[in-house]
Design an enzyme around this catalytic site. Structure first.
Site, mmCIF file in Angstrom:
data_model
loop_
_atom_site.group_PDB
_atom_site.id
_atom_site.type_symbol
_atom_site.label_atom_id
_atom_site.label_comp_id
_atom_site.label_asym_id
_atom_site.label_seq_id
_atom_site.Cartn_x
_atom_site.Cartn_y
_atom_site.Cartn_z
ATOM 1 N N SER A 15 -0.691 0.746 7.146
ATOM 2 C CA SER A 15 -2.043 0.481 7.635
ATOM 3 C C SER A 15 -2.801 -0.569 6.819
ATOM 4 O O SER A 15 -3.146 -1.632 7.319
ATOM 5 C CB SER A 15 -2.842 1.791 7.679
ATOM 6 O OG SER A 15 -4.120 1.592 8.219
ATOM 7 N N ARG A 16 -3.072 -0.292 5.554
ATOM 8 C CA ARG A 16 -3.925 -1.173 4.749
ATOM 9 C C ARG A 16 -3.282 -2.520 4.427
ATOM 10 O O ARG A 16 -3.884 -3.572 4.645
ATOM 11 C CB ARG A 16 -4.345 -0.460 3.461
ATOM 12 C CG ARG A 16 -5.285 0.702 3.731
ATOM 13 C CD ARG A 16 -5.457 1.559 2.525
ATOM 14 N NE ARG A 16 -4.231 2.329 2.298
ATOM 15 C CZ ARG A 16 -4.078 3.207 1.332
ATOM 16 N NH1 ARG A 16 -5.054 3.415 0.476
ATOM 17 N NH2 ARG A 16 -2.955 3.880 1.196
ATOM 18 N N CYS A 56 0.896 -1.151 0.000
ATOM 19 C CA CYS A 56 0.000 0.000 0.000
ATOM 20 C C CYS A 56 0.938 1.205 0.000
ATOM 21 O O CYS A 56 2.158 1.033 0.012
ATOM 22 C CB CYS A 56 -0.961 -0.008 1.184
ATOM 23 S SG CYS A 56 -0.180 -0.024 2.802
#
Length: 191
Positions: free
Chosen positions: A99-100, A94
């Site tokens: 995060s993702r 990402c």
């Protein structure tokens, strides 16, 4: 390390998008499949760069607490599992690899290794120290733990159809045994 990729489990690598732009790195590490996770606004620069060299899965995922990861995950799981089964290596990227991508990776580790949310998060974080899925993703990861554990429990339970068939077979077997036996009580035998 934040700008580099880390191998989380054999064949599954996690990192920032910039790693997926380096063909020398990709080929030298044997990467065959790349999952690009991006938001709508990032689509211009977070995209498949070498579709002739690598297989790509693009997931449109915002880094937002309202984004539903649980609905998106099955597609990623299938892609990862198929690639690993074929002997490939998967790179999950990402924009920042914080995060993702880590959230999807944690989901995969939870399910594949049957780990809790906390254990899977610590495991991934020990490989890539800078991960920090947003709070909404963390809540969904906790929910996902219950979902995958329930699925496991159901998968390990015999189905109602199987139970009926087994019972019917037992009854059929008993009838065969009963036909060979004289089930009448003996004259002086108490029942």
């Amino acid at each position: 390390m934040r700008r580099e990729c880390q191998e989380i489990i054999p064949g599954l690598i996690l990192g920032p998008y910039q790693c997926s732009k380096d063909t020398e790195y990709l080929t030298s590490t044997g990467i065959t499949h790349i999952i690009c996770i991006r938001g709508e606004a990032e689509a211009v620069f977070v995209r498949p760069r070498f579709p002739d060299l690598f297989s790509y899965l693009v997931l449109d995922v915002r880094d937002s607490e309202e984004q539903n990861l649980i609905r998106i995950y099955p597609q990623a799981r299938s892609y990862i599992a198929d690639a690993l089964q074929m002997g490939g290596k998967v790179l999950i990227v990402c924009n920042g690899g914080i995060s993702r991508g880590p959230a999807i990776t944690i989901m995969y580790i939870m399910e594949a290794a049957q780990m809790s949310f906390e254990d899977a998060t610590h495991y991934v974080q020990n490989k890539r120290y800078c991960i920090s899925p947003n709070l909404g993703f963390q809540c969904q990861l906790k929910e996902f733990e219950a979902i995958y554990r329930a699925s496991l429990a159901l998968a390990n339970q015999p189905t109602a159809h199987t139970q009926r068939d087994s019972k019917r077979r037992l009854e059929d077997d008993d009838e065969g045994v009963e036909a060979d036996m004289d089930l009448r009580p003996a004259q002086n035998q108490r029942i």
